[in-house]
Design a protein around this motif. Structure first.
Motif, short mmCIF file in Angstrom:
data_model
loop_
_atom_site.label_atom_id
_atom_site.label_comp_id
_atom_site.label_asym_id
_atom_site.label_seq_id
_atom_site.Cartn_x
_atom_site.Cartn_y
_atom_site.Cartn_z
N SER A 150 3.27 -6.20 4.76
CA SER A 150 2.85 -6.96 5.94
C SER A 150 4.05 -7.22 6.85
CB SER A 150 2.23 -8.29 5.51
OG SER A 150 3.23 -9.15 5.00
N PRO A 151 3.81 -7.54 8.12
CA PRO A 151 4.93 -7.83 9.03
C PRO A 151 5.84 -8.94 8.54
CG PRO A 151 2.93 -7.43 10.29
CD PRO A 151 2.52 -7.47 8.85
N SER A 157 -1.19 4.86 3.00
CA SER A 157 -0.05 5.27 3.82
C SER A 157 0.17 6.78 3.74
CB SER A 157 1.21 4.53 3.37
OG SER A 157 1.86 5.21 2.32
N HIS A 158 1.13 7.24 4.53
CA HIS A 158 1.53 8.64 4.52
C HIS A 158 2.70 8.86 3.55
CE1 HIS A 158 -0.71 8.50 8.34
NE2 HIS A 158 -0.94 9.78 8.14
N GLY A 159 2.88 7.99 2.58
CA GLY A 159 3.93 8.12 1.59
C GLY A 159 4.88 6.96 1.55
N SER A 192 -2.41 -1.95 7.92
CA SER A 192 -2.89 -1.75 6.54
C SER A 192 -2.85 -3.02 5.71
CB SER A 192 -2.06 -0.66 5.85
OG SER A 192 -0.75 -1.11 5.55
N VAL A 193 -2.72 -4.17 6.36
CA VAL A 193 -2.63 -5.43 5.61
C VAL A 193 -3.83 -5.61 4.69
CG1 VAL A 193 -2.68 -7.95 5.83
CG2 VAL A 193 -1.14 -6.61 7.27
N SER A 224 0.88 -1.17 0.00
CA SER A 224 0.00 0.00 0.00
C SER A 224 0.91 1.21 0.00
CB SER A 224 -0.91 0.01 1.23
OG SER A 224 -1.76 1.15 1.21
N LEU A 225 0.66 2.11 -0.94
CA LEU A 225 1.50 3.31 -1.07
C LEU A 225 0.79 4.51 -0.46
CD1 LEU A 225 2.73 2.70 -4.73
CD2 LEU A 225 3.91 2.15 -2.60
#
Length: 425
Positions: free
Chosen positions: A364-365, A357-359, A347-348, A288-289
């Protein structure tokens, strides 16, 4: 965090925003040289030997004419001085430099034969004696001697840094990055660049390039470094006049190695990262961007720093309402403005589907840890399709321009052959 905009510079040695979404106040990694670096070999050339002595700084017996600098009796000579010479009717074969106590100083000839470079900065306020021998085609020798005294400690200095550590292994896109504080003005860059030596084994072409402010210079080739390459770097600016009455604070040097090829490619359209190791795709993972208000940058970046655990805190810049403070695992910095690849368990569900995201590049973990265990400082990551172009200088952006554009940043001439080289960028 905001950094200066970068352009690019060259010397080839044959034988070198707005607040980011994720974290706006993370400290940048320190240049290795600021915490100490060992000296590196001088530029490649012939090994000096002692020669016969003949008084004076010039000579012209027979077919050989030889003039040597610094001139005899010269005082207040910078401790970065080279033993220069002009010769006709022959070529310089040996140079010997000794201090006042008779101790030999090591060094080597420049490849173009224009000067002899001491392997270390000379000492301040000391007398030195140099002996230079040239030989003509018939074997006749001409030897000239000169004596000079170096200047005292400089009152104003230019701070320097080198983003390489000795005995470390880096990714194939690791540029040699040098910092100057304050920056070097355009009119002074050529002289400084001439003292920035990079040797690659096996030999690969390369070019230096400066930032527009002159606070940084990058060295890279047309293509990524070959796996197993040995980089020997000497930024020989200790005592070198750098402009405006300043002198370089000290030499910076490191010898490092390039590891396996590990390339990350992110496509905003598919919301996936493709990982290619040594030419083979080894994993594809969802990402996720940055969301619309805080987009990720599109361009080719380089992993600059890795932290297994850290805290992203933007409250100081954005205030308690808009800012946030979040604990982060497996963070890999790719821009100065605060964009990272990192674990984002929250955010998975969005990864592979939408940008939240914020950039940063959210993964995933489990994927974050896998990447963290695999990557090296200097591994490249290319993000495409976000609509927000990576700003020059926002990170080690040496690869985010074509080779044609990159070589334009050189303060020294670049050969037509090298400028026309084809490569990865």
């Amino acid at each position: 965090m905001r950094r200066s905009v970068v352009a690019v510079v060259t010397l080839v040695v044959v034988t070198p925003l707005a607040l980011a979404a994720c974290s706006g106040d993370e400290d940048k990694p320190s240049p290795a040289a600021w915490v100490g670096a060992s000296s590196a070999p001088p530029p490649s050339g012939s090994v000096p030997e002692s020669g016969s002595t003949e008084p004076g700084a010039t000579g012209g017996a027979g077919a050989v004419s030889l003039t040597v600098t610094p001139a005899t009796g010269k005082k207040n000579v910078p401790v970065s001085t080279e033993i220069g010479f002009k010769v006709s009717g022959g070529k310089v074969t040996t140079v010997a430099l000794k201090d006042a106590g008779g101790k030999a100083v090591s060094g080597e000839l420049r490849e173009d034969g224009s000067a002899w470079v001491p392997s270390k900065t000379l000492k301040t306020s000391k007398k030195y004696d140099a002996t230079v021998t040239a030989v003509d085609a018939a074997g006749a020798k001409k030897t000239v001697t000169t004596s000079f005294t170096t200047m005292g400690k400089a009152g104003k200095q230019t701070g320097t840094g080198l983003y390489l550590f000795d005995d470390r292994t880096y990714g194939v896109a690791m540029p040699v990055v040098v910092e100057f504080n304050p920056g070097i003005k355009k009119k002074d860059r050529a002289a400084v660049q001439k003292r920035m030596f990079v040797k690659t084994e096996p030999a690969q072409p390369g070019v230096w390039s400066w930032t527009s402010s002159g606070t940084q210079a990058y060295y890279r080739g047309p293509s990524y470094w070959k796996t197993g390459t040995k980089l020997t770097v000497r930024i020989a600016v200790g005592g070198l006049p750098t402009g405006s009455g300043r002198y370089g604070d000290r030499d910076r040097a490191a010898t490092s190695k390039i590891g396996r090829s590990f390339i990350m490619k992110v496509d905003n359209k598919t919301k996936k990262m493709t990982v290619v190791q040594d030419g083979k795709t080894v994993r594809t993972l969802p990402v996720s961007l940055g969301k619309k208000s805080t987009p990720s940058s599109s361009g080719t970046m380089v992993v600059m720093e890795k932290k297994a655990a850290t805290v992203f805190d933007t409250t100081a810049e954005l205030g308690p309402t808009e800012g946030y403070r979040t604990e982060i695992e497996y963070a890999q910095r790719i821009t100065w403005s605060g964009q990272y690849i990192h674990s984002a368990p929250w955010s998975v569900g969005a990864q592979g589907n939408r940008n939240v995201s914020h950039g940063c590049v959210n993964v995933s973990p489990s994927n974050a840890r896998w990447l963290f265990d695999k990557t090296l400082i200097g591994d490249p990551i290319t993000v495409r399709g976000t609509g927000d172009k990576l700003a020059a200088g926002n990170g080690w952006t040496a690869w985010d321009m074509s080779w044609k554009e990159f070589v334009k940043g050189s303060a020294l001439p670049v050969s037509a052959e090298l400028a026309a080289a084809q490569g990865d960028a």
